[in-house]
Design a protein around this motif. Structure first.
Motif, PDB file in Angstrom:
ATOM      1  N   ARG A   4       0.818  -1.194   0.000  1.00  0.00           N
ATOM      2  CA  ARG A   4       0.000   0.000   0.000  1.00  0.00           C
ATOM      3  C   ARG A   4       0.868   1.267   0.000  1.00  0.00           C
ATOM      4  O   ARG A   4       0.460   2.315  -0.457  1.00  0.00           O
ATOM      5  CB  ARG A   4      -0.876  -0.019   1.264  1.00  0.00           C
ATOM      6  CG  ARG A   4      -2.250   0.521   1.117  1.00  0.00           C
ATOM      7  CD  ARG A   4      -3.151  -0.041   2.209  1.00  0.00           C
ATOM      8  NE  ARG A   4      -2.587   0.046   3.550  1.00  0.00           N
ATOM      9  CZ  ARG A   4      -2.614   1.155   4.294  1.00  0.00           C
ATOM     10  NH1 ARG A   4      -3.152   2.253   3.847  1.00  0.00           N
ATOM     11  NH2 ARG A   4      -2.102   1.132   5.511  1.00  0.00           N
ATOM     12  N   HIS A   5       2.050   1.127   0.546  1.00  0.00           N
ATOM     13  CA  HIS A   5       2.910   2.297   0.701  1.00  0.00           C
ATOM     14  C   HIS A   5       4.007   2.357  -0.345  1.00  0.00           C
ATOM     15  O   HIS A   5       5.004   3.033  -0.164  1.00  0.00           O
ATOM     16  CB  HIS A   5       3.538   2.290   2.099  1.00  0.00           C
ATOM     17  CG  HIS A   5       2.544   2.422   3.199  1.00  0.00           C
ATOM     18  ND1 HIS A   5       1.979   3.623   3.539  1.00  0.00           N
ATOM     19  CD2 HIS A   5       1.985   1.501   4.008  1.00  0.00           C
ATOM     20  CE1 HIS A   5       1.125   3.434   4.531  1.00  0.00           C
ATOM     21  NE2 HIS A   5       1.111   2.154   4.823  1.00  0.00           N
ATOM     22  N   HIS A   7       4.223   3.824  -3.125  1.00  0.00           N
ATOM     23  CA  HIS A   7       4.511   5.162  -3.669  1.00  0.00           C
ATOM     24  C   HIS A   7       5.405   5.942  -2.720  1.00  0.00           C
ATOM     25  O   HIS A   7       6.291   6.661  -3.154  1.00  0.00           O
ATOM     26  CB  HIS A   7       3.215   5.931  -3.895  1.00  0.00           C
ATOM     27  CG  HIS A   7       2.288   5.212  -4.804  1.00  0.00           C
ATOM     28  ND1 HIS A   7       2.562   5.024  -6.133  1.00  0.00           N
ATOM     29  CD2 HIS A   7       1.109   4.601  -4.566  1.00  0.00           C
ATOM     30  CE1 HIS A   7       1.581   4.323  -6.686  1.00  0.00           C
ATOM     31  NE2 HIS A   7       0.691   4.054  -5.755  1.00  0.00           N
TER      32      HIS A   7
ATOM     33  N   ALA B 115       3.001  11.812  -0.958  1.00  0.00           N
ATOM     34  CA  ALA B 115       3.146  10.372  -0.733  1.00  0.00           C
ATOM     35  C   ALA B 115       3.029  10.059   0.761  1.00  0.00           C
ATOM     36  O   ALA B 115       2.446   9.050   1.144  1.00  0.00           O
ATOM     37  CB  ALA B 115       4.482   9.877  -1.275  1.00  0.00           C
ATOM     38  N   SER B 120      -1.204   8.402  -4.079  1.00  0.00           N
ATOM     39  CA  SER B 120      -0.402   7.621  -5.019  1.00  0.00           C
ATOM     40  C   SER B 120       0.073   8.523  -6.146  1.00  0.00           C
ATOM     41  O   SER B 120      -0.385   9.652  -6.310  1.00  0.00           O
ATOM     42  CB  SER B 120      -1.239   6.483  -5.593  1.00  0.00           C
ATOM     43  OG  SER B 120      -2.154   7.012  -6.524  1.00  0.00           O
TER      44      SER B 120
END
Lengths: 256, 398
Positions: A4-5, A7, B115, B120
């Motif tokens: 999920r992280h 990015h 972020a 995203s």
């Protein structure tokens, strides 16, 4: 969960790479030049000063080059990873995000730069006629991947200790220096007296550089059973380091 | 409806950091799952429930635990006690510009900041222009942050936080920075956000902002929940508390000098005492009883000053005051520049409570007030009457 992280990881990773040279024009240059200088000095010492008879007729420069970059990637990622939580204290105190990303991005950025330098140097050595084969390259990259995972696990461990015990980085730095000389990176295992050889061989780095040399110089492309054990050990180190990190990370904000 | 945010008796302890030995002990204690031995309570026993669309202002003095509470809600820290449940997407601006790197340009910094807030890369592509437009810092967006003014950093930080489209927006003193036009822009945005059902947690020293933007307010005092209620009610209490505190500080400064002090100004009180008829100093007097106020006034030019003596309530409300010249009283000359005065109050009608006796020196024309001296005096006694003072009265039979 971490996916999920991704990015955020990508952002931190890019930033880590850029941080090496942003603000100093020579940063990137040093990332490659420093290992090259070390390589030159070690070659000078062991082929011109000491000249052990066992090394005559061997490609010492290539021999050291194969082991030196992985070692530097390991050493630097561990030292940088250890202080990474402190370095990101500003974020950790103000923003909610998985702290482990800081470690992964630091280790990944270090490995990226050193792996790039490694491939570049090997390509040059190959181009000037040193005995290198490409068939073992995938296996060598697999060994690098193991090293990356193990370094991440150790960096998770030491960065946690560092938050609570600020001396950790000062102890770790000379220890890494000593460990370099205890691993058969600058010398072949055959140079070690036989009754001490088993101790040096027990060093995980002996396995690691040994496999890299077998792959890149010997052209070995297939995994052996030792690789499976190495993989298992790596996974254990990574999971243990991560478990330790996750257990303590809720308290980081209190101590950084 | 399920609350969006429930804090149940939460508390947070911070370790006191000392030497390396205690660091090691802390580390081992935490590893074993125990708490650290030496800590202070930054926050204790706070219980708050917020439903969607309700907004909470958090007020309190510095060090009252406001930021710690916001950090817990934002998920930056875990509470040491109690449970917190947050059901919604949180965007927290605990410090504007956290996550900004001074060497990078504003545009580059938007990427990491977004972020960190959970945006995203795809989301950001659509939002980037919106963020830049909201920040409205022109060409500076391509400059490294280190060249920004703090106001510009705030603009950029707030712009990123708005782009996340949070359900809960947490801001810590954000509106205090930045110029007025940007503040107005932020407030307009927050109002629209609230109108759309957003929930705001605002920490501010501006009671105006709290009243304007929040329905509820929480007053933290020394890490504890002092008061929770409608924002109008809590902010009023909070302001009253501060007024009282300020007056207390002033009164203390006024009463601190001993019984004599150097003259201040052309006419001043250089000695002042509250005592009983036998001359013993008093700090309390009896309701319907008596006390004396005596002192010395100083006159720079040797002319006879006018003295004022009176009673004020502890919060500063005047109860009664009288000028010497009103009663035809003339302070008694001791030497060229000093005059004694004494007044006796008998049948003290002020109801039991905390008061102070005040003396002022005035010029002989009784036009200008020069000096103030205040001594605390409690009025004690049994009385179930209410109000400030007794008014003589009689109940009528027919």
């Amino acid at each position: 969960m971490l996916w999920r992280h991704r990015h955020l990881f990508a952002n931190l990773y890019r930033r880590e790479i850029r941080n090496r040279y942003v603000g100093s024009a020579s940063g990137m240059f040093w990332a490659l030049l420093h290992p090259l200088l070390l390589l030159g000095v070690y070659t000078f010492i062991f082929t011109l000063v000491f000249r052990p008879p066992e090394l005559t007729g061997k490609h010492y420069l290539l021999f050291v080059a194969i082991g030196l970059w992985p070692w530097l990637a390991f050493q630097e990622s561990l030292l940088r990873g250890t202080v990474a939580i402190q370095g990101y204290a500003g974020l950790i105190k103000k923003v909610a995000f998985p702290h482990e990303l800081v470690i992964y991005s630091t280790v990944a950025a270090t490995f990226t730069l050193h792996l790039a330098g490694y491939l570049l140097v090997l390509a040059v050595l190959w181009a000037v006629g040193q005995p290198l084969t490409a068939t073992g390259l995938p296996l060598a990259l697999g060994v690098w991947a193991l090293l990356f995972l193990a370094s991440s696990g150790l960096a998770l461990f030491f960065s946690t200790i560092q938050v609570f015990l600020k001396d950790t980085e000062h102890i770790l730095s000379p220890v890494m220096q000593i460990l370099l000389y205890l691993a058969p990176i600058l010398y072949p295992l055959t140079l070690v007296p036989p009754d001490l050889r088993v101790w040096v061989a027990a060093n995980p780095f002996s396995y690691l550089v040994g496999r890299l040399r077998e792959a890149l110089e010997g052209g070995q492309a297939l995994p052996v059973s030792a690789d499976a054990w190495a993989l298992l050990g790596t996974v254990v180190v990574l999971l243990a380091g991560r478990a330790f990190f996750l257990r303590m990370s809720p308290y980081f904000e209190d101590f950084v | 409806m399920e609350p969006l945010l429930s804090l149940d008796h939460i508390g947070k302890d911070y370790p006191r950091l000392k030497n390396a030995g205690s660091q090691l002990r802390n580390f081992l204690a935490l590893l074993r799952g125990q708490g650290v031995a030496d800590f202070y309570r930054a926050l204790d026993d706070v219980t708050v429930n917020l439903r969607r669309g309700e907004s909470l202002g958090i007020i309190g003095e510095n060090g009252a635990g406001k930021s710690t509470l916001l950090k817990i809600i934002a998920g930056v820290i875990k509470p040491s006690r109690g449970s917190n449940v947050v059901r919604g997407r949180v965007s927290a601006l605990l410090e504007l510009g956290s996550g900004f790197h001074p060497e990078y340009t504003g545009l580059e910094n938007i990427d990491l900041a977004a972020a960190l807030l959970g945006l995203s890369a795809d989301d950001l592509r659509d939002k980037r222009e919106e963020i830049v437009a909201f920040a409205d810092i022109g060409e500076h967006i391509n400059q490294p942050i280190k060249h920004y003014s703090s106001g510009m950093v705030v603009r950029l930080g707030f712009a990123v936080a708005t782009a996340v489209e949070p359900e809960i927006l947490i801001t810590d003193e954000v509106l205090a920075v930045g110029d007025e036009s940007f503040q107005k822009k932020c407030i307009r945005w927050i109002e629209a956000f609230l109108a759309d059902g957003g929930t705001l947690l605002l920490c501010s020293h501006s009671m105006y902002h709290i009243q304007k933007l929040c329905q509820q307010a929480l007053w933290l005092h020394h890490g504890r929940q002092h008061m929770l209620g409608s924002s109008a009610e809590v902010t009023q209490e909070y302001l009253a508390y501060h007024e009282k505190k300020e007056l207390a500080a002033k009164a203390e400064a006024a009463t601190r000098p001993a019984q004599a002090r150097a003259p201040q100004g052309a006419y001043s009180i250089v000695e002042f005492r509250v005592e009983d008829d036998g001359g013993t100093p008093l700090d309390s007097a009896t309701y319907r009883g008596s006390f004396r106020a005596t002192g010395t006034a100083y006159s720079d030019d040797g002319r006879e000053p006018v003295v004022v003596v009176g009673l004020v309530r502890a919060d500063g409300t005047p109860v009664y005051g009288v000028l010497s010249e009103m009663d035809g009283y003339r302070p008694i000359r001791i030497d060229a520049q000093h005059f004694r005065f004494a007044i006796r109050f008998h049948d003290l009608l002020t109801l039991p409570g905390k008061y102070a006796v005040r003396a002022h020196a005035m010029d002989p024309e009784a036009l200008r007030l020069f000096d103030t001296w205040e001594i605390e005096l409690a009025v004690v006694g049994d009385s179930r009457e209410v109000g400030l003072c007794h008014l003589p009265h009689s109940w009528l039979e027919s």
